[in-house]
Design a protein around this motif. Sequence first.
Motif, PDB file in Angstrom:
ATOM      1  N   PRO A 276       0.825  -1.201   0.000  1.00  0.00           N
ATOM      2  CA  PRO A 276       0.000   0.000   0.000  1.00  0.00           C
ATOM      3  C   PRO A 276       0.863   1.257   0.000  1.00  0.00           C
ATOM      4  CG  PRO A 276      -0.277  -1.217   2.062  1.00  0.00           C
ATOM      5  CD  PRO A 276       0.672  -1.982   1.200  1.00  0.00           C
ATOM      6  N   VAL A 277       0.420   2.256  -0.735  1.00  0.00           N
ATOM      7  CA  VAL A 277       1.096   3.537  -0.786  1.00  0.00           C
ATOM      8  C   VAL A 277       0.204   4.555  -0.094  1.00  0.00           C
ATOM      9  CG1 VAL A 277       1.998   5.340  -2.294  1.00  0.00           C
ATOM     10  CG2 VAL A 277       2.238   2.940  -2.934  1.00  0.00           C
ATOM     11  N   THR A 278       0.777   5.292   0.849  1.00  0.00           N
ATOM     12  CA  THR A 278      -0.002   6.255   1.610  1.00  0.00           C
ATOM     13  C   THR A 278      -0.221   7.521   0.804  1.00  0.00           C
ATOM     14  OG1 THR A 278       1.000   5.404   3.618  1.00  0.00           O
ATOM     15  CG2 THR A 278      -0.075   7.542   3.763  1.00  0.00           C
ATOM     16  N   GLN A 279      -1.449   7.996   0.819  1.00  0.00           N
ATOM     17  CA  GLN A 279      -1.763   9.250   0.148  1.00  0.00           C
ATOM     18  C   GLN A 279      -1.425  10.392   1.088  1.00  0.00           C
ATOM     19  OE1 GLN A 279      -5.913  10.020  -0.500  1.00  0.00           O
ATOM     20  NE2 GLN A 279      -5.499  11.497  -2.092  1.00  0.00           N
ATOM     21  N   VAL A 280      -0.692  11.378   0.598  1.00  0.00           N
ATOM     22  CA  VAL A 280      -0.388  12.566   1.373  1.00  0.00           C
ATOM     23  C   VAL A 280      -1.153  13.721   0.753  1.00  0.00           C
ATOM     24  CG1 VAL A 280       1.415  14.151   2.126  1.00  0.00           C
ATOM     25  CG2 VAL A 280       1.894  11.706   1.995  1.00  0.00           C
ATOM     26  N   VAL A 281      -1.998  14.336   1.553  1.00  0.00           N
ATOM     27  CA  VAL A 281      -2.824  15.440   1.077  1.00  0.00           C
ATOM     28  C   VAL A 281      -2.285  16.734   1.658  1.00  0.00           C
ATOM     29  CG1 VAL A 281      -5.141  16.439   1.114  1.00  0.00           C
ATOM     30  CG2 VAL A 281      -4.847  13.963   0.892  1.00  0.00           C
ATOM     31  N   ASP A 282      -2.014  17.702   0.788  1.00  0.00           N
ATOM     32  CA  ASP A 282      -1.551  19.012   1.234  1.00  0.00           C
ATOM     33  C   ASP A 282      -2.771  19.795   1.723  1.00  0.00           C
ATOM     34  OD1 ASP A 282      -0.560  21.623   1.551  1.00  0.00           O
ATOM     35  OD2 ASP A 282       0.966  21.275   0.015  1.00  0.00           O
ATOM     36  N   VAL A 283      -2.956  19.783   3.038  1.00  0.00           N
ATOM     37  CA  VAL A 283      -4.135  20.380   3.661  1.00  0.00           C
ATOM     38  C   VAL A 283      -4.235  21.873   3.340  1.00  0.00           C
ATOM     39  CG1 VAL A 283      -5.227  20.893   5.897  1.00  0.00           C
ATOM     40  CG2 VAL A 283      -4.218  18.633   5.480  1.00  0.00           C
ATOM     41  N   ALA A 284      -3.115  22.583   3.382  1.00  0.00           N
ATOM     42  CA  ALA A 284      -3.127  24.022   3.107  1.00  0.00           C
ATOM     43  C   ALA A 284      -3.577  24.310   1.681  1.00  0.00           C
ATOM     44  CB  ALA A 284      -1.753  24.633   3.374  1.00  0.00           C
ATOM     45  N   VAL A 285      -3.102  23.520   0.726  1.00  0.00           N
ATOM     46  CA  VAL A 285      -3.493  23.726  -0.674  1.00  0.00           C
ATOM     47  C   VAL A 285      -5.000  23.508  -0.833  1.00  0.00           C
ATOM     48  CG1 VAL A 285      -3.280  22.780  -3.015  1.00  0.00           C
ATOM     49  CG2 VAL A 285      -1.240  23.227  -1.665  1.00  0.00           C
ATOM     50  N   VAL A 286      -5.501  22.438  -0.241  1.00  0.00           N
ATOM     51  CA  VAL A 286      -6.931  22.140  -0.349  1.00  0.00           C
ATOM     52  C   VAL A 286      -7.766  23.248   0.291  1.00  0.00           C
ATOM     53  CG1 VAL A 286      -8.769  20.561   0.389  1.00  0.00           C
ATOM     54  CG2 VAL A 286      -6.607  19.641  -0.480  1.00  0.00           C
ATOM     55  N   LEU A 287      -7.422  23.620   1.534  1.00  0.00           N
ATOM     56  CA  LEU A 287      -8.231  24.617   2.240  1.00  0.00           C
ATOM     57  C   LEU A 287      -8.081  26.019   1.644  1.00  0.00           C
ATOM     58  CD1 LEU A 287      -7.870  23.335   5.902  1.00  0.00           C
ATOM     59  CD2 LEU A 287      -9.801  23.051   4.335  1.00  0.00           C
ATOM     60  N   ASN A 288      -6.886  26.357   1.182  1.00  0.00           N
ATOM     61  CA  ASN A 288      -6.718  27.653   0.507  1.00  0.00           C
ATOM     62  C   ASN A 288      -7.527  27.698  -0.783  1.00  0.00           C
ATOM     63  OD1 ASN A 288      -5.043  28.814   2.446  1.00  0.00           O
ATOM     64  ND2 ASN A 288      -3.174  28.113   1.439  1.00  0.00           N
ATOM     65  N   GLY A 289      -7.585  26.575  -1.481  1.00  0.00           N
ATOM     66  CA  GLY A 289      -8.396  26.500  -2.702  1.00  0.00           C
ATOM     67  C   GLY A 289      -9.878  26.686  -2.409  1.00  0.00           C
ATOM     68  N   LEU A 290     -10.349  26.048  -1.352  1.00  0.00           N
ATOM     69  CA  LEU A 290     -11.753  26.217  -0.955  1.00  0.00           C
ATOM     70  C   LEU A 290     -12.018  27.654  -0.520  1.00  0.00           C
ATOM     71  CD1 LEU A 290     -12.370  22.921   1.072  1.00  0.00           C
ATOM     72  CD2 LEU A 290     -13.325  23.516  -1.172  1.00  0.00           C
ATOM     73  N   ALA A 291     -11.073  28.242   0.212  1.00  0.00           N
ATOM     74  CA  ALA A 291     -11.243  29.618   0.691  1.00  0.00           C
ATOM     75  C   ALA A 291     -11.300  30.600  -0.476  1.00  0.00           C
ATOM     76  CB  ALA A 291     -10.111  29.985   1.644  1.00  0.00           C
ATOM     77  N   ALA A 292     -10.520  30.349  -1.517  1.00  0.00           N
ATOM     78  CA  ALA A 292     -10.507  31.236  -2.681  1.00  0.00           C
ATOM     79  C   ALA A 292     -11.852  31.243  -3.403  1.00  0.00           C
ATOM     80  CB  ALA A 292      -9.391  30.817  -3.642  1.00  0.00           C
ATOM     81  N   LYS A 293     -12.580  30.132  -3.330  1.00  0.00           N
ATOM     82  CA  LYS A 293     -13.883  30.019  -3.989  1.00  0.00           C
ATOM     83  C   LYS A 293     -15.032  30.467  -3.091  1.00  0.00           C
ATOM     84  CE  LYS A 293     -12.258  25.860  -6.277  1.00  0.00           C
ATOM     85  NZ  LYS A 293     -12.363  24.409  -6.256  1.00  0.00           N
ATOM     86  N   ASN A 294     -14.758  30.688  -1.811  1.00  0.00           N
ATOM     87  CA  ASN A 294     -15.815  31.001  -0.857  1.00  0.00           C
ATOM     88  C   ASN A 294     -16.012  32.512  -0.758  1.00  0.00           C
ATOM     89  OD1 ASN A 294     -17.195  31.409   1.772  1.00  0.00           O
ATOM     90  ND2 ASN A 294     -16.937  29.205   1.925  1.00  0.00           N
ATOM     91  N   PRO A 295     -17.261  32.982  -0.812  1.00  0.00           N
ATOM     92  CA  PRO A 295     -17.505  34.421  -0.732  1.00  0.00           C
ATOM     93  C   PRO A 295     -17.212  35.013   0.652  1.00  0.00           C
ATOM     94  CG  PRO A 295     -19.579  33.230  -0.784  1.00  0.00           C
ATOM     95  CD  PRO A 295     -18.494  32.231  -1.010  1.00  0.00           C
TER      96      PRO A 295
END
Length: 136
Positions: A48-67
């Motif tokens: 198995p290969v562990t998935q590493v998720v860049d939390v800052a990238v994901v949340l910054n992306g969501l924040a950029a789309k949020n009014p």
Amino acid sequence: MGLFSNLMSKIFGQATTPGTAAAGTSGTQPQPAVASAGTAAAPRPATPVTQVVDVAVVLNGLAAKNPENLDWKRSIVDLMKLVGMDSSLSARKQLAVELHYSDDQNDSASMNIWLHKEVLRKLAENGGKVPPELLA
């Protein structure tokens, strides 16, 4: 599913959508077969290969789309809102119980600070890449 599991799946699930960064892959990768002299190669079990998720990238992306101007880096309320979760006091108290908060839940300011740090710490423990300054 618990509140933390729900929150984590909302963040980690965003990493699989186009435009978000994730390192590694989920699932398994085949390993090459190795043969001894004069014997047939036997396939090795998949690792198995562990998935590493860049939390800052994901949340910054969501924040950029949020009014709304949501400060997920400092606020558990804003972090929960950003991923589309109920951020009410009762939901945060439920999350605090789930994450074993042992202080007074009526001191919501202290509880919120602890929750924010604990959520980020737990995300990091479960494959999230969290900026080190947010874990201090």
